[in-house]
Design a protein around this motif. Structure first.
Motif, PDB file in Angstrom:
ATOM      1  N   TRP A 152       0.864  -1.175   0.000  1.00  0.00           N
ATOM      2  CA  TRP A 152       0.000   0.000   0.000  1.00  0.00           C
ATOM      3  C   TRP A 152       0.900   1.225   0.000  1.00  0.00           C
ATOM      4  CZ3 TRP A 152      -1.955   2.653   4.891  1.00  0.00           C
ATOM      5  CH2 TRP A 152      -2.834   3.699   4.577  1.00  0.00           C
ATOM      6  N   TYR A 153       0.620   2.184  -0.857  1.00  0.00           N
ATOM      7  CA  TYR A 153       1.427   3.398  -0.990  1.00  0.00           C
ATOM      8  C   TYR A 153       0.529   4.624  -0.878  1.00  0.00           C
ATOM      9  CZ  TYR A 153       4.737   0.171  -3.264  1.00  0.00           C
ATOM     10  OH  TYR A 153       5.580  -0.880  -3.560  1.00  0.00           O
ATOM     11  N   ILE A 154       1.057   5.692  -0.310  1.00  0.00           N
ATOM     12  CA  ILE A 154       0.394   6.987  -0.334  1.00  0.00           C
ATOM     13  C   ILE A 154       1.464   8.038  -0.550  1.00  0.00           C
ATOM     14  CG2 ILE A 154       0.471   7.184   2.193  1.00  0.00           C
ATOM     15  CD1 ILE A 154      -2.154   8.730   2.025  1.00  0.00           C
ATOM     16  N   PHE A 155       1.219   8.997  -1.435  1.00  0.00           N
ATOM     17  CA  PHE A 155       2.253   9.992  -1.741  1.00  0.00           C
ATOM     18  C   PHE A 155       1.630  11.315  -2.160  1.00  0.00           C
ATOM     19  CE2 PHE A 155       1.431   7.490  -5.559  1.00  0.00           C
ATOM     20  CZ  PHE A 155       1.328   8.434  -6.575  1.00  0.00           C
ATOM     21  N   ASP A 168      -4.357   1.680 -17.912  1.00  0.00           N
ATOM     22  CA  ASP A 168      -2.974   1.244 -18.147  1.00  0.00           C
ATOM     23  C   ASP A 168      -2.283   1.030 -16.799  1.00  0.00           C
ATOM     24  OD1 ASP A 168      -0.319   0.873 -18.829  1.00  0.00           O
ATOM     25  OD2 ASP A 168      -0.323   2.414 -20.384  1.00  0.00           O
ATOM     26  N   PHE A 169      -2.347  -0.204 -16.295  1.00  0.00           N
ATOM     27  CA  PHE A 169      -1.809  -0.484 -14.973  1.00  0.00           C
ATOM     28  C   PHE A 169      -0.283  -0.526 -14.958  1.00  0.00           C
ATOM     29  CE2 PHE A 169      -6.102  -2.419 -14.979  1.00  0.00           C
ATOM     30  CZ  PHE A 169      -6.657  -1.585 -14.011  1.00  0.00           C
ATOM     31  N   ASP A 170       0.336  -0.868 -16.100  1.00  0.00           N
ATOM     32  CA  ASP A 170       1.794  -0.824 -16.155  1.00  0.00           C
ATOM     33  C   ASP A 170       2.287   0.614 -16.012  1.00  0.00           C
ATOM     34  OD1 ASP A 170       2.047  -3.559 -16.469  1.00  0.00           O
ATOM     35  OD2 ASP A 170       2.010  -3.468 -18.659  1.00  0.00           O
ATOM     36  N   GLN A 171       1.594   1.548 -16.674  1.00  0.00           N
ATOM     37  CA  GLN A 171       1.943   2.962 -16.532  1.00  0.00           C
ATOM     38  C   GLN A 171       1.773   3.416 -15.090  1.00  0.00           C
ATOM     39  OE1 GLN A 171      -0.904   5.722 -18.069  1.00  0.00           O
ATOM     40  NE2 GLN A 171       0.587   7.359 -18.407  1.00  0.00           N
ATOM     41  N   GLN A 172       0.709   2.974 -14.451  1.00  0.00           N
ATOM     42  CA  GLN A 172       0.456   3.369 -13.065  1.00  0.00           C
ATOM     43  C   GLN A 172       1.506   2.789 -12.121  1.00  0.00           C
ATOM     44  OE1 GLN A 172      -3.667   2.491 -12.063  1.00  0.00           O
ATOM     45  NE2 GLN A 172      -4.306   3.048 -14.133  1.00  0.00           N
ATOM     46  N   ARG A 173       1.938   1.553 -12.365  1.00  0.00           N
ATOM     47  CA  ARG A 173       3.002   0.966 -11.550  1.00  0.00           C
ATOM     48  C   ARG A 173       4.301   1.766 -11.696  1.00  0.00           C
ATOM     49  NH1 ARG A 173       0.217  -3.871 -13.099  1.00  0.00           N
ATOM     50  NH2 ARG A 173      -0.274  -5.198 -11.298  1.00  0.00           N
ATOM     51  N   ARG A 174       4.573   2.224 -12.922  1.00  0.00           N
ATOM     52  CA  ARG A 174       5.787   3.027 -13.144  1.00  0.00           C
ATOM     53  C   ARG A 174       5.708   4.339 -12.375  1.00  0.00           C
ATOM     54  NH1 ARG A 174       5.128   1.026 -18.482  1.00  0.00           N
ATOM     55  NH2 ARG A 174       4.137   2.978 -19.162  1.00  0.00           N
ATOM     56  N   ILE A 175       4.518   4.929 -12.286  1.00  0.00           N
ATOM     57  CA  ILE A 175       4.350   6.169 -11.518  1.00  0.00           C
ATOM     58  C   ILE A 175       4.722   5.935 -10.060  1.00  0.00           C
ATOM     59  CG2 ILE A 175       2.638   7.772 -10.595  1.00  0.00           C
ATOM     60  CD1 ILE A 175       1.177   7.571 -13.294  1.00  0.00           C
ATOM     61  N   VAL A 176       4.235   4.839  -9.491  1.00  0.00           N
ATOM     62  CA  VAL A 176       4.549   4.525  -8.098  1.00  0.00           C
ATOM     63  C   VAL A 176       6.045   4.310  -7.921  1.00  0.00           C
ATOM     64  CG1 VAL A 176       4.222   2.837  -6.245  1.00  0.00           C
ATOM     65  CG2 VAL A 176       2.265   3.585  -7.614  1.00  0.00           C
ATOM     66  N   ALA A 177       6.650   3.546  -8.846  1.00  0.00           N
ATOM     67  CA  ALA A 177       8.090   3.279  -8.750  1.00  0.00           C
ATOM     68  C   ALA A 177       8.893   4.573  -8.810  1.00  0.00           C
ATOM     69  CB  ALA A 177       8.515   2.333  -9.865  1.00  0.00           C
ATOM     70  N   GLU A 178       8.486   5.502  -9.664  1.00  0.00           N
ATOM     71  CA  GLU A 178       9.199   6.775  -9.779  1.00  0.00           C
ATOM     72  C   GLU A 178       9.032   7.615  -8.524  1.00  0.00           C
ATOM     73  OE1 GLU A 178       7.500   8.447 -13.267  1.00  0.00           O
ATOM     74  OE2 GLU A 178       8.497   7.038 -14.646  1.00  0.00           O
ATOM     75  N   LYS A 179       7.819   7.625  -7.960  1.00  0.00           N
ATOM     76  CA  LYS A 179       7.551   8.450  -6.782  1.00  0.00           C
ATOM     77  C   LYS A 179       8.305   7.938  -5.551  1.00  0.00           C
ATOM     78  CE  LYS A 179       4.690  11.424  -8.613  1.00  0.00           C
ATOM     79  NZ  LYS A 179       5.013  12.895  -8.674  1.00  0.00           N
TER      80      LYS A 179
END
Length: 395
Positions: free
Chosen positions: A220-223, A234-245
Motif C-alpha cells: 500500500w502506498y500513499i504519496f 494502463d496499470f503498467d503505466q500506473q506501476r511506473r508512476i509509483v516506482a518513480e515516486k
C-alpha cells in the motif's frame, strides 16, 4: 399497479447495497457494471458503531461479513533503518469489523443476483429524462427506459457526469494519491474465520509512505503529488508512476518496488473528495462515493451502505414517488455528512515535512489521538436511523 423500474450504475458496494433493499421492497432492479465481473480483493474497509452494525444486521449479512473478515492490522511506522517510530493500532484502522471491498461486494451480490438483473461489461453512455422516465443508452446493450436511475459508480461517476456536469465541478483533489497491490480475496481457514491480529510495516519520508505486510494488501502506498495525467486502464503505466515516486527511499521500499510488477490486484487513484450542493436531480440520485465520497477517510463505505439503506427506505415509504423521497434522502444524508467533512488522510499519514512526520509519530501515541477516534466513531453514528423494513412491513 405497475412495478417501478430502476437502473443502478456500479456493482462495487453502494450498487449491490441499494439493489438489495430496492428488490426487497418490490422494485424491478437492473445493475450495470463496466467490469466483466465482480472485482475481487481491493482495499480493506471497516464498519464501526451501532449505525453500521444495525444496517448490516437488517440486511442479514453481518454473519457473512464476520466469516470473511480480515485481521486487525497494527501499522508499525519505521524509518529507513528499520527503527520503530510509532504504532497505529488496528483498532483504529480496522473498526469493529473489517472486510476486503471485493468480498463485501460478493456477499451482497449473492443476496441479489437471483432477483436483480446484472449487466457486466457494459456502461451507460447517455441519459435523457422524459416526462415518464429516463431513456438510457448503453455502450453494448440496447437502449431502454427506466423510471429512475442511480449513480453508485464511485468517485469518477459516469452518471454524475452525464446528469450533473463534469467531474471538475464536484471533485477536489487533495494533493495526494494512493495505490494498492496484491490484495486478494478472503480464503477460509480451519476455524472458518480470519480475525487474528496481524502487523504491517510502514516506511516513509516526507510526503511518502509505503506499507507492506498484514492481511489487507501486500503493498500500500500513499504519496503527495500534483494532479497526474495517466490512463485509468494502463496499470503498467500506473506501476511506473509509483516506482518513480518512491525511488530513492531505503529500508523495505526497494524490495517492495522490485516485487510490485509481479502483484495483481493493482489500483491507483487520487485521494479526493466529492462535494455537491445537490446529489439528486430529476429522476437521478447519487449514492456513496459518486455523491459524497471521501476517499480513504474512514467514512466512505459506511456512508455508501447507510445511504443505500436510507434512499431505498424513503422510496418505499413514499410508494415509489421520487419527488417525495429524493429530497428526504438528501436532507437526511446531508445531516449525516456534517462531521465527515474534515477527513484528511493524506496529510495525516504522509505529512510533507520532517516536522510533520515527528508530530504524526507523537500524535498516534497521545491522548489526543484517542479523543480523535471517539469523535470519528461519534460521527459515524450521528443519524436517527429509521427502521424502514419494520415500518413498511407494518403497512
Amino acid at each position: 399497479m405497475r412495478t417501478t423500474t430502476v437502473l443502478i450504475s456500479g456493482a462495487s458496494v453502494a450498487g449491490p447495497a441499494l439493489a438489495f433493499w430496492l428488490q426487497r421492497y418490490g422494485f424491478d432492479v437492473t445493475v450495470v457494471e463496466k467490469s466483466p465481473g465482480l472485482r475481487a480483493g481491493g482495499q480493506a474497509i471497516d464498519f464501526t458503531g451501532e449505525t453500521h452494525m444495525t444496517v448490516l444486521e437488517r440486511m442479514g449479512i453481518l454473519d457473512d461479513i464476520a466469516r470473511r473478515q480480515t485481521g486487525k492490522t497494527d501499522m508499525v511506522m519505521v524509518n529507513e533503518a528499520g527503527v520503530r517510530q510509532a504504532v497505529i493500532s488496528g483498532d483504529f484502522t480496522g473498526g469493529d469489523i473489517e472486510i476486503l471491498r471485493g468480498d463485501l461486494a460478493d456477499v451482497m451480490y449473492q443476496r441479489t443476483a437471483g432477483s436483480c438483473e446484472y449487466l457486466f461489461g457494459d456502461t451507460i453512455t447517455a441519459l435523457t429524462e422524459l416526462n415518464d422516465g429516463m431513456y438510457v443508452e448503453f455502450a453494448k446493450a440496447p437502449a431502454r427506459r427506466f423510471d429512475l436511475v442511480f449513480g453508485c459508480d464511485g468517485i469518477h461517476s459516469r452518471v454524475r457526469r452525464l446528469a450533473f456536469g463534469p467531474e471538475s465541478e464536484f471533485v477536489t483533489h487533495s494533493g495526494y494519491y494512493y495505490a494498492l497491490a496484491g490484495a486478494s480475496h478472503w480464503e477460509e481457514n480451519n476455524t472458518g474465520e480470519y480475525s487474528e491480529r496481524v502487523v504491517s510495516y510502514a516506511c516513509g519520508t516526507p510526503g511518502r509512505l509505503a506499507v507492506t505486510g498484514g492481511s489487507k494488501a501486500n503493498q500500500w502506498y500513499i504519496f503527495a503529488s500534483p494532479e497526474l495525467e495517466y490512463s485509468r486502464d494502463d496499470f503498467d503505466q500506473q506501476r511506473r508512476i509509483v516506482a518513480e515516486k518512491f525511488a530513492g527511499i531505503g529500508g523495505q521500499v526497494p524490495g517492495m518496488l522490485a516485487e510490485l510488477p509481479l502483484l495483481d490486484g493493482f489500483y491507483l487513484d487520487s485521494l479526493s473528495k466529492v462535494s455537491m450542493k445537490n446529489f439528486v436531480s430529476g429522476r437521478v440520485a447519487l449514492v456513496g462515493d459518486a455523491g459524497y465520497g471521501i476517499t480513504l477517510g474512514g467514512f466512505g463505505t459506511g456512508l455508501a451502505v447507510v445511504g443505500a439503506y436510507v434512499l431505498a427506505g424513503e422510496l418505499a415509504a413514499a410508494g415509489g414517488d421520487y419527488e417525495v423521497a429524493f429530497p428526504r434522502y438528501q436532507e437526511i444524508m446531508k445531516q449525516y455528512l456534517r462531521k465527515a467533512d474534515d477527513s484528511r488522510p493524506g496529510p495525516f499519514l504522509a505529512p510533507k515535512t520532517a516536522l510533520g512526520l515527528r508530530f504524526r509519530n507523537w500524535f498516534v501515541g497521545s491522548r489526543a489521538f484517542g479523543l480523535m477516534l471517539k469523535y470519528t466513531d461519534s460521527a459515524k453514528n450521528d443519524i436517527d436511523l429509521v427502521d424502514y423494513p419494520a415500518m413498511i412491513a407494518a403497512r
